[in-house]
Scaffold this motif. Structure first.
Motif, mmCIF file in Angstrom:
data_model
loop_
_atom_site.group_PDB
_atom_site.id
_atom_site.type_symbol
_atom_site.label_atom_id
_atom_site.label_comp_id
_atom_site.label_asym_id
_atom_site.label_seq_id
_atom_site.Cartn_x
_atom_site.Cartn_y
_atom_site.Cartn_z
ATOM 1 N N GLU A 97 0.803 -1.231 0.000
ATOM 2 C CA GLU A 97 0.000 0.000 0.000
ATOM 3 C C GLU A 97 0.836 1.283 0.000
ATOM 4 O OE1 GLU A 97 -2.944 -0.552 -0.717
ATOM 5 O OE2 GLU A 97 -3.139 -2.629 -0.087
ATOM 6 N N GLU A 98 2.137 1.175 -0.186
ATOM 7 C CA GLU A 98 2.997 2.353 -0.213
ATOM 8 C C GLU A 98 3.040 2.906 -1.642
ATOM 9 O OE1 GLU A 98 7.027 3.602 2.097
ATOM 10 O OE2 GLU A 98 7.013 1.618 1.149
ATOM 11 N N PRO A 99 2.609 4.147 -1.861
ATOM 12 C CA PRO A 99 2.601 4.679 -3.221
ATOM 13 C C PRO A 99 4.002 4.853 -3.785
ATOM 14 C CG PRO A 99 2.007 6.386 -1.635
ATOM 15 C CD PRO A 99 2.073 5.097 -0.876
ATOM 16 N N HIS A 100 4.150 4.510 -5.041
ATOM 17 C CA HIS A 100 5.445 4.631 -5.699
ATOM 18 C C HIS A 100 5.236 4.778 -7.203
ATOM 19 C CE1 HIS A 100 4.321 0.397 -5.664
ATOM 20 N NE2 HIS A 100 5.094 0.198 -6.705
ATOM 21 N N ASP A 101 6.260 5.311 -7.875
ATOM 22 C CA ASP A 101 6.224 5.432 -9.315
ATOM 23 C C ASP A 101 7.578 5.017 -9.865
ATOM 24 O OD1 ASP A 101 7.889 7.578 -8.767
ATOM 25 O OD2 ASP A 101 6.389 9.116 -9.194
ATOM 26 N N GLY A 102 7.913 5.386 -11.077
ATOM 27 C CA GLY A 102 9.220 5.029 -11.626
ATOM 28 C C GLY A 102 9.366 5.529 -13.056
ATOM 29 N N GLU A 103 10.563 6.021 -13.364
ATOM 30 C CA GLU A 103 10.874 6.460 -14.724
ATOM 31 C C GLU A 103 12.384 6.448 -14.885
ATOM 32 O OE1 GLU A 103 10.283 10.713 -15.482
ATOM 33 O OE2 GLU A 103 9.845 10.924 -13.346
ATOM 34 N N LYS A 104 12.831 6.712 -16.091
ATOM 35 C CA LYS A 104 14.268 6.686 -16.333
ATOM 36 C C LYS A 104 14.958 7.795 -15.548
ATOM 37 C CE LYS A 104 13.966 9.373 -20.634
ATOM 38 N NZ LYS A 104 14.160 9.327 -22.097
ATOM 39 N N GLY A 105 16.121 7.448 -15.004
ATOM 40 C CA GLY A 105 16.940 8.427 -14.306
ATOM 41 C C GLY A 105 18.172 8.797 -15.101
ATOM 42 N N ALA A 106 18.263 8.266 -16.315
ATOM 43 C CA ALA A 106 19.363 8.545 -17.238
ATOM 44 C C ALA A 106 18.809 8.354 -18.649
ATOM 45 C CB ALA A 106 20.541 7.606 -16.981
ATOM 46 N N PRO A 107 19.420 8.963 -19.669
ATOM 47 C CA PRO A 107 18.865 8.904 -21.027
ATOM 48 C C PRO A 107 18.609 7.489 -21.550
ATOM 49 C CG PRO A 107 20.562 10.576 -20.907
ATOM 50 C CD PRO A 107 20.595 9.854 -19.592
ATOM 51 N N ALA A 108 19.446 6.546 -21.176
ATOM 52 C CA ALA A 108 19.295 5.187 -21.690
ATOM 53 C C ALA A 108 18.236 4.380 -20.953
ATOM 54 C CB ALA A 108 20.639 4.455 -21.627
ATOM 55 N N GLY A 109 17.666 4.945 -19.876
ATOM 56 C CA GLY A 109 16.651 4.218 -19.139
ATOM 57 C C GLY A 109 17.231 3.269 -18.115
ATOM 58 N N TRP A 110 16.492 2.195 -17.842
ATOM 59 C CA TRP A 110 16.955 1.243 -16.831
ATOM 60 C C TRP A 110 16.371 -0.140 -17.103
ATOM 61 C CZ3 TRP A 110 12.290 3.503 -16.333
ATOM 62 C CH2 TRP A 110 11.278 2.848 -15.635
ATOM 63 N N ALA A 111 17.007 -1.131 -16.543
ATOM 64 C CA ALA A 111 16.505 -2.505 -16.588
ATOM 65 C C ALA A 111 16.502 -3.023 -15.165
ATOM 66 C CB ALA A 111 17.388 -3.384 -17.477
ATOM 67 N N TYR A 112 15.491 -3.822 -14.840
ATOM 68 C CA TYR A 112 15.437 -4.352 -13.478
ATOM 69 C C TYR A 112 14.673 -5.661 -13.432
ATOM 70 C CZ TYR A 112 10.691 -2.308 -12.748
ATOM 71 O OH TYR A 112 9.364 -1.970 -12.817
ATOM 72 N N ARG A 113 14.815 -6.334 -12.307
ATOM 73 C CA ARG A 113 14.063 -7.546 -12.024
ATOM 74 C C ARG A 113 13.369 -7.347 -10.684
ATOM 75 N NH1 ARG A 113 15.265 -12.414 -14.834
ATOM 76 N NH2 ARG A 113 16.640 -11.991 -16.610
ATOM 77 N N THR A 114 12.071 -7.639 -10.623
ATOM 78 C CA THR A 114 11.312 -7.438 -9.405
ATOM 79 C C THR A 114 10.450 -8.657 -9.102
ATOM 80 O OG1 THR A 114 9.422 -6.433 -10.551
ATOM 81 C CG2 THR A 114 11.171 -4.956 -9.835
ATOM 82 N N CYS A 115 9.992 -8.737 -7.857
ATOM 83 C CA CYS A 115 9.006 -9.738 -7.474
ATOM 84 C C CYS A 115 8.065 -9.123 -6.448
ATOM 85 C CB CYS A 115 9.665 -11.011 -6.948
ATOM 86 S SG CYS A 115 10.432 -10.848 -5.319
ATOM 87 N N TYR A 116 6.905 -9.765 -6.268
ATOM 88 C CA TYR A 116 5.826 -9.177 -5.476
ATOM 89 C C TYR A 116 5.267 -10.202 -4.479
ATOM 90 C CZ TYR A 116 6.202 -6.102 -9.525
ATOM 91 O OH TYR A 116 6.690 -5.283 -10.515
ATOM 92 N N PRO A 117 5.987 -10.494 -3.404
ATOM 93 C CA PRO A 117 5.519 -11.497 -2.437
ATOM 94 C C PRO A 117 4.310 -11.006 -1.636
ATOM 95 C CG PRO A 117 7.569 -10.499 -1.700
ATOM 96 C CD PRO A 117 7.332 -9.991 -3.074
ATOM 97 N N ASP A 118 3.355 -11.904 -1.418
ATOM 98 C CA ASP A 118 2.156 -11.529 -0.667
ATOM 99 C C ASP A 118 2.336 -11.773 0.826
ATOM 100 O OD1 ASP A 118 1.919 -14.288 -0.314
ATOM 101 O OD2 ASP A 118 0.248 -14.506 -1.716
ATOM 102 N N ALA A 119 1.291 -11.480 1.600
ATOM 103 C CA ALA A 119 1.379 -11.570 3.061
ATOM 104 C C ALA A 119 1.630 -12.999 3.530
ATOM 105 C CB ALA A 119 0.105 -11.021 3.687
#
Length: 275
Positions: free
Chosen positions: A76-98
């Motif tokens: 429930e924590e609000p967040h956003d995301g966009e490139k922080g450099a001209p080439a953008g970014w790559a990442y890996r994420t996961c979303y574990p539940d309670a």
């Protein structure tokens, strides 16, 4: 190289699910021009930037996550995301539940579900372990590796306490729950500040302050976020996307698609295929 090929080269996203980890969603993505709108998840978010730089807000704090940074977002924590450099970014994420986090907390003998005060942390060994676990193809190998790295993150950076948002916010939280109930009761309905204000017997200015204090979002951002969450749940059924759009308050399927991608990072069709 054609424009279409260049677009594929610079942006890509793939969502998978690990059934042995409670259907844990895992996203591998590369973005150059995509920008996430402010949103929330009912789950935790753990991720590692593997290339480039991501600029993001978590809660009320702004961050620049360089390659190797670990991103942590509480439910429930609000967040956003966009490139922080001209080439953008790559990442890996996961979303574990309670349920998954509770299993980890029990094994670590924590007093409650682990919550995290820092949105960006630096731990090179853990970052590398997370990326390795995320990339593993074998179901059993990936299950074990991901459990170990999530446990280490909780042990090292989690506070082991359950955050009681209602007790912290008092009357603001009581009103905010009322707003949430009204919105959830009919996501297809149109809402304005006057309706919410009348229900809570406050001014429209107070409604705006309540959303800011309780969620760190505007009322409009909150409504859009809830509509996308409801649409995501319906996409796990056979319901056509056009009908889902109408049921969750979007003008049409194309409207749903535009908003969905700003929050999920991929199209409804790609997300549904993974689901």
């Amino acid at each position: 190289m054609s424009d279409a090929s260049e677009q594929r080269e610079r942006e890509a996203a793939k969502l998978t699910r690990h059934e042995s980890l409670g259907g844990l969603e895992m996203l591998a993505a590369r973005y150059r021009d995509h920008a996430y709108a402010l949103h929330t998840h009912p789950t935790w978010v753990f991720g590692v930037v593997v290339a480039g730089v991501e600029k993001l807000r978590i809660g009320r704090r702004q961050h620049l996550a360089q390659a190797g940074s670990i991103i942590i977002v509480n439910p429930e924590e609000p967040h956003d995301g966009e490139k922080g450099a001209p080439a953008g970014w790559a990442y890996r994420t996961c979303y574990p539940d309670a349920a998954l986090m509770a299993e980890i907390a029990e094994d670590l003998e924590l007093r409650g579900l682990p919550m995290f005060s820092e949105g960006i942390v630096q731990a090179p060994e853990l970052a590398r372990a997370f990326v390795r676990a995320h990339r593993l193809a074998g179901e059993l190998d990936q299950e074990a590796a991901m459990l170990v790295v999530l446990s280490k993150l909780a042990k090292r950076f989690g506070d082991g306490k359950v955050r009681d948002h209602a007790s912290e916010a008092g009357e603001t939280a009581r009103r905010f729950r009322l707003y949430g109930e009204l919105i959830a009761a009919d996501l297809s309905a149109g809402f304005d500040l006057a309706q919410l204000a009348a229900a809570a017997r406050v001014t429209r200015f107070q409604v705006i302050r309540d959303f800011h204090r309780a969620a760190g979002m505007t009322p409009g951002q909150y409504l859009r976020d809830r509509r996308i969450r409801a649409a995501s749940a319906l996409m796990k059924t056979e319901m056509p996307l056009a009908e889902i759009a109408v049921a969750t308050g979007f003008t049409d399927q194309s409207h749903l698609t535009r908003v969905f991608k700003t929050i999920k990072g991929l199209s409804p069709g790609a997300w549904r295929a993974a689901a």
